[in-house]
Design an enzyme around this catalytic site. Structure first.
Site, PDB file in Angstrom:
ATOM      1  N   ARG B 239       0.768  -1.181   0.153  1.00  0.00           N
ATOM      2  CA  ARG B 239      -0.053   0.093   0.106  1.00  0.00           C
ATOM      3  C   ARG B 239       1.064   1.706  -0.081  1.00  0.00           C
ATOM      4  O   ARG B 239       2.029   1.273   0.161  1.00  0.00           O
ATOM      5  CB  ARG B 239      -1.134  -0.127   1.735  1.00  0.00           C
ATOM      6  N   GLU B 268      -3.250   7.500  -4.185  1.00  0.00           N
ATOM      7  CA  GLU B 268      -3.972   7.183  -6.393  1.00  0.00           C
ATOM      8  C   GLU B 268      -5.206   7.644  -6.480  1.00  0.00           C
ATOM      9  O   GLU B 268      -6.160   7.452  -5.620  1.00  0.00           O
ATOM     10  CB  GLU B 268      -3.757   5.392  -5.831  1.00  0.00           C
ATOM     11  N   HIS B 286      -1.481   0.346 -10.150  1.00  0.00           N
ATOM     12  CA  HIS B 286      -1.571  -0.813  -8.805  1.00  0.00           C
ATOM     13  C   HIS B 286      -2.468  -2.144  -9.324  1.00  0.00           C
ATOM     14  O   HIS B 286      -3.556  -2.469  -9.310  1.00  0.00           O
ATOM     15  CB  HIS B 286      -2.791  -0.028  -7.938  1.00  0.00           C
TER      16      HIS B 286
END
Lengths: 319, 320
Positions: B239, B268, B286
Site C-alpha cells: 500500500r 492513487e 496498482h
C-alpha cells in the site's frame, strides 16, 4: 619490464578491462574503426607486442594476426570467437582464450523478466501511469504466470537456468532439444510444434547456428496460439517476419524480444505493437558480467606470462 | 448449486458496490437481482429500491463503512471479492450478527509475481531497454548495463502470504532472504530483523509486503531509505501509505537510494510528477492482482460464499 600488449578498443569492451590492462602491461591501443587499415596504425609497436586483447566483435583477422610478429596469445573478451581467424592463430601456435559461461544466470534471469513483463503488461502499465491515463481509466488485466506451462527450446546451460526460475513460479516446465536429457525431471518433446501446442510460454534459449536457423517460424506460432507468449534471446533462430506477422494478427498473445535479425535496426512494425517487450540485446549485460569478463581476460593473460596453464583455452578446431 | 428460491421467478436481491472484478456483475446476475451502486461508500443517496437487498457484495478497496452497513436493514451477509477486509467495519457487522466472507489468498501469487517483475525490472532496466529500442536509439550505440540479481540480499517487510511467496521465488534466483515484521516466525529459517533500518542497511532490495495500518503508516521513511543506501532499491507492492512518498521522491532524486519499483502510491491514481519524470523507477497502476485468471477465481469464490449462505450451508470463507 612489463610485457607490451595491444588492446582493441571496442564499444562492447567491459569498462573495467582497460584500466585493469593498463595497470599490468604496457598497452598500445587500436580503435575498432582503425582495424580495416591496421597496418598503417601498428607500425611502431607491431614487432614488440606479445598479447592481443580483443572482443567477440570485432575479433581479429589474419592480417592483424600476421602483422604482429611476436604475438604469443590472443585473449578474447566474450565467449564467441568466430570473428577471430583461428586458423591463422593455430598456424603460428598462438593460443586463443575466451570468457565462456559467465552470463548464463543473467540471460536466464532476463528470460524470466521478459515472461513476467509480457504477461503482466509491464511496459504498458508504466506508460499508463506516466502519461496520466490512470486518472481517467483503469488499466486492463494481464495474465497469470504462476502455474502455467513453460516450454524451453534448447535445454543448454541457459535453458536450465530458465527451467529452475520457472519452477519457482510453480510453472510446469517442459523442453525440446536434439535429444532427451537424462538428468532433468522436465517433460521432453521431440517435436517442437507439439510442445508449442501444449505450452502457455515458449522461451528460445538454443544455440545459434546453421542447425537452428529459422527453427521457429509460422507453424510454431500457430501451435503456440492466441494465449501463447513467446520469448527469444537466441540470434538467428527465429524467422522475424513470421513473428511480426503472428504478433500483428493475434496468432500469439505477445512476445519479449532481445535479439533481432536486423539489429540494431528493429522493424517498424514491432515498434508500434503494444504486446511486445523489446530490448537491445542486453540479456547478458550486467555490471557483474562485465567485471567477471574483465577478470577472466586478466587471469588468462597472467597465466600465460607466468607460464601457467591457460584457464580458457579455445581448442583449435572447436569452433 | 441452486439454493431454494434463488432460481425461482423472484430472485433474491443483492447490492454490488465495487467494480472489481468486472466479471462479478454478470456472475451475480445469473442468480440474483443485482442493484449496482458504485459510489455507495461515499454517497448517502442509496436508492430506496436498493435498501432491501439481502446481501452486500463489496471489494477490498471500497469496503463497507458503518453508515453503508446500517442503511441496509435486511442484509444477511457481506461478501468481499478480495482478501483484505480492513475497509469493512467489522464491528458494525458483528453487532448485527452479519457474517462477512472474503476471497483470501487468490491473488497472492500474482502480486508476488509482480514483485519479482519489479525486482528484475529495476535491476535489469527493463522499461528503459524497451524505450531505448522503441525510440530508435539503438543504432547510435549500446545501452548501459543493468545489475545481476543473483547473490544479492532481499529484505521482506511483512512475511505474510505474499511475502513468503516472494521469499521462495527470489531464493530460486540465488538471492538471500531476510525479513522484518511485528514478530519472528517460527516456521521459517530466514534471518529476522527486529529493526527495519537495520535490515535496510543489510539488504540490496527492500520489498514492502505488509498490510496498511496505523502502525505501518510511513514505516518506510527517510532514515530507512538512508539505511537502504545508494545501491539499494525499494519495491512496494503493498500500500502506498506504508512509504513516506515525499521522502522516497527526495531519496530517488538525490541518489540516496538507487531506484524503485512501485505498484502503489499514497494518493492513487495521482502519481507525483516528480516520480513520473524519473528514469530510475518503474511505475505500475496498482495492478498486482490484475490478472484475468485471479479475477475469475475471485468471482467463483465470492459466488460460492453467497450461494452457500442462501442454501443454508456453512460458509467456505468466513472472516473474523
Amino acid at each position: 619490464m612489463k610485457p607490451e600488449v595491444l588492446m582493441i578498443i571496442a564499444k562492447t569492451n567491459p569498462v573495467q578491462l582497460e584500466p585493469a590492462v593498463e595497470a599490468e602491461y604496457t598497452v598500445h591501443k587500436l580503435n575498432q574503426t582503425e582495424m580495416a587499415d591496421c597496418e598503417s596504425h601498428i607500425g611502431e609497436y607491431k614487432d614488440r607486442v606479445r598479447a592481443l586483447i580483443t572482443q567477440t566483435a570485432p575479433g581479429a583477422d589474419a592480417t592483424l594476426i600476421g602483422a604482429l610478429s611476436k604475438l604469443e596469445i590472443i585473449a578474447c573478451s566474450g565467449a564467441h570467437v568466430d570473428a577471430i581467424d583461428l586458423a591463422a592463430a593455430e598456424a603460428r601456435n598462438i593460443p586463443v582464450t575466451n570468457t565462456p559461461g559467465i552470463s548464463y544466470d543473467d540471460v536466464g534471469d532476463y528470460v524470466m523478466a521478459q515472461i513476467l513483463a509480457t504477461s503482466r503488461r509491464f511496459s504498458e502499465a508504466d506508460r499508463f501511469v506516466r502519461s496520466g491515463r490512470w486518472h481517467n481509466e483503469a488499466m486492463g488485466f494481464g495474465h497469470r504466470v504462476n502455474n502455467r506451462k513453460l516450454g524451453i527450446v534448447g535445454l543448454g546451460p541457459i535453458g536450465r537456468v530458465v527451467a529452475k526460475r520457472g519452477r519457482c513460479f510453480e510453472m510446469d516446465v517442459c523442453y525440446t532439444d536434439v535429444k532427451q536429457i537424462a538428468d532433468v525431471p522436465y517433460r521432453y518433446f521431440d517435436d517442437l510444434v507439439e510442445m508449442a501446442r501444449e505450452v502457455d510460454f515458449m522461451a528460445v534459449t538454443c544455440k545459434s547456428g546453421a542447425a537452428t536457423h529459422h527453427l521457429i517460424g509460422a507453424p510454431v506460432f500457430e501451435a503456440l496460439g492466441p494465449t501463447g507468449v513467446f520469448v527469444n534471446i537466441s540470434r538467428g533462430v527465429v524467422d522475424d517476419a513470421a513473428l511480426i506477422k503472428a504478433l500483428g494478427e493475434g496468432v500469439i498473445r505477445g512476445a519479449g524480444i532481445d535479439v533481432f535479425e536486423t539489429s540494431p535496426h528493429v522493424p517498424e512494425e514491432l515498434l508500434r505493437l503494444d504486446n511486445v517487450v523489446l530490448s537491445p540485446h542486453v540479456a547478458g549485460n550486467t555490471e557483474e558480467v562485465t567485471q567477471a569478463q574483465s577478470d577472466l581476460v586478466m587471469a588468462n593473460l597472467s597465466a600465460h606470462f607466468a607460464g601457467q596453464p591457460l584457464l580458457n583455452l579455445v581448442e583449435p578446431g572447436s569452433h | 448449486m441452486e439454493p431454494n428460491g434463488v432460481n425461482s421467478a423472484e430472485k433474491l436481491e443483492v447490492l454490488l458496490v465495487c467494480e472489481d472484478p468486472p466479471q462479478m456483475l454478470p456472475a451475480l446476475e445469473k442468480h440474483f437481482e443485482v442493484h449496482v451502486q458504485l459510489d455507495a461508500h461515499i454517497s448517502d443517496a442509496l436508492p430506496a429500491a436498493a435498501k432491501h437487498v439481502c446481501a452486500l457484495v463489496t471489494g477490498t478497496l471500497v469496503g463497507a463503512g458503518q453508515r453503508l452497513i446500517n442503511s441496509l436493514p435486511d442484509i444477511e451477509i457481506i461478501a468481499c471479492t478480495g482478501g483484505h477486509v480492513d475497509r469493512i467495519d467489522m464491528a458494525a457487522a458483528r453487532v448485527r450478527g452479519i457474517p462477512v466472507t472474503n476471497a483470501p489468498g487468490i491473488s497472492a501469487p500474482d502480486v508476488a509475481d509482480l514483485g519479482l517483475a519489479l525486482i528484475l525490472g529495476v535491476s535489469r532496466r527493463l522499461i528503459e531497454s524497451h524505450h531505448f529500442v522503441r525510440d530508435g536509439r539503438w543504432p547510435e550505440g549500446g545501452m548501459g548495463f543493468g545489475r545481476r540479481v543473483g547473490g544479492k540480499k532481499v529484505g521482506i517487510l511483512g512475511l505474510g502470504g505474499i511475502g513468503r511467496i516472494i521469499a521462495r521465488r527470489v531464493h530460486a534466483f540465488d538471492m538471500e532472504v531476510c525479513y522484518s515484521g511485528p514478530g519472528r516466525k517460527d516456521d521459517v529459517s530466514y534471518p529476522f530483523f527486529d529493526d527495519l533500518s537495520e535490515m535496510a542497511r543489510h539488504v540490496d532490495y527492500l520489498v514492502v509486503c505488509c498490510p496498511e495500518s496505523p502502525q505501518t503508516r510511513h514505516l518506510v521513511d527517510m532514515p530507512v531509505l538512508r539505511a537502504l543506501g545508494p545501491e539499494g532499491m525499494l519495491i512496494n507492492i503493498a500500500r502506498g501509505a506504508i512509504v513516506d512518498e515525499a521522502a522516497l521522491i527526495e531519496a530517488l532524486a538525490q541518489g540516496i537510494i538507487a531506484g524503485a519499483g512501485l505498484d502503489v502510491f499514497e494518493d492513487e491514481p495521482h502519481v507525483p510528477e516528480a516520480l513520473t519524470a524519473m528514469d530510475n523507477v518503474i511505475l505500475q497502476a496498482h495492478v498486482g492482482a490484475f490478472t484475468t485468471e485471479a479475477k475469475l477465481e475471485m468471482v467463483d469464490v465470492t459466488m460460492n460464499n453467497l450461494l452457500n449462505h442462501f442454501a443454508g450451508q456453512p460458509l467456505p470463507n468466513p472472516v473474523g
